[in-house]
Design a protein around this motif. Structure first.
Motif, PDB file in Angstrom:
ATOM      1  N   ASP A  24       0.839  -1.208   0.000  1.00  0.00           N
ATOM      2  CA  ASP A  24       0.000   0.000   0.000  1.00  0.00           C
ATOM      3  C   ASP A  24       0.872   1.256   0.000  1.00  0.00           C
TER       4      ASP A  24
ATOM      5  N   SER B  47       1.077   3.920  -2.991  1.00  0.00           N
ATOM      6  CA  SER B  47       0.595   5.283  -2.794  1.00  0.00           C
ATOM      7  C   SER B  47       1.633   6.327  -3.198  1.00  0.00           C
TER       8      SER B  47
ATOM      9  N   SER C  43       0.081   0.388  -9.730  1.00  0.00           N
ATOM     10  CA  SER C  43      -0.212   1.224  -8.556  1.00  0.00           C
ATOM     11  C   SER C  43      -1.688   1.594  -8.496  1.00  0.00           C
TER      12      SER C  43
ATOM     13  N   TRP D 254      -3.768  -1.554  -7.703  1.00  0.00           N
ATOM     14  CA  TRP D 254      -3.597  -1.960  -6.304  1.00  0.00           C
ATOM     15  C   TRP D 254      -4.415  -1.047  -5.395  1.00  0.00           C
ATOM     16  N   ARG D 255      -4.287   0.257  -5.597  1.00  0.00           N
ATOM     17  CA  ARG D 255      -5.013   1.205  -4.744  1.00  0.00           C
ATOM     18  C   ARG D 255      -6.519   1.025  -4.889  1.00  0.00           C
ATOM     19  N   SER D 256      -6.985   0.757  -6.098  1.00  0.00           N
ATOM     20  CA  SER D 256      -8.406   0.536  -6.328  1.00  0.00           C
ATOM     21  C   SER D 256      -8.877  -0.732  -5.618  1.00  0.00           C
TER      22      SER D 256
ATOM     23  N   ARG E 145      -7.639  -2.105  -3.020  1.00  0.00           N
ATOM     24  CA  ARG E 145      -7.481  -2.006  -1.571  1.00  0.00           C
ATOM     25  C   ARG E 145      -8.324  -0.889  -0.956  1.00  0.00           C
ATOM     26  N   SER E 146      -9.060  -0.149  -1.785  1.00  0.00           N
ATOM     27  CA  SER E 146      -9.870   0.953  -1.235  1.00  0.00           C
ATOM     28  C   SER E 146     -11.226   0.484  -0.758  1.00  0.00           C
TER      29      SER E 146
END
Length: 113
Positions: A36, A40, A105, A108-110, A112-113
């Protein structure tokens, strides 16, 4: 012509699943926050990532970092080396920085949100 971005969503799901496998030395609850952090920022000096690894794991930052990167790499690339170009990240040895693929990136962020 704009560069084509890869769809990393399946790879991210595979990486998350691998990090969640029972029996890994470093559990998902520790490994995922390290990715994460990297996702980020997308560009992170090795020293900063090691500091973050120490904050998350409490000790053995080198092994924790290497293990986490290796588990994600194995899930995505199915071998020990990250291809360049086309890998989910690369390590710039001259600048001693980790650089994440921008599509990875974002995926991954999507996820994990």
């Amino acid at each position: 012509m704009a560069a084509k971005l890869l769809d990393w969503s399946t790879d991210v799901r595979d990486a998350i699943a691998r990090l969640g496998k029972p029996g890994l030395v470093f559990p998902f609850s520790k490994a995922a926050p390290l990715v994460d952090y990297l996702a980020s920022r997308m560009v992170v000096p090795r020293s900063e990532l090691l500091d973050r690894a120490m904050q998350i794991n409490g000790s053995d930052a080198e092994n924790f970092l290497a293990s986490t990167l290796a588990n994600v790499t194995m899930a995505i690339h199915h071998k020990g080396a990250v291809p360049d170009p086309g890998g989910w990240y690369f390590h710039d040895a001259d600048l001693d920085m980790y650089v994440l693929d921008r599509g990875f990136s974002a995926a991954w962020r999507s996820a994990r949100s």
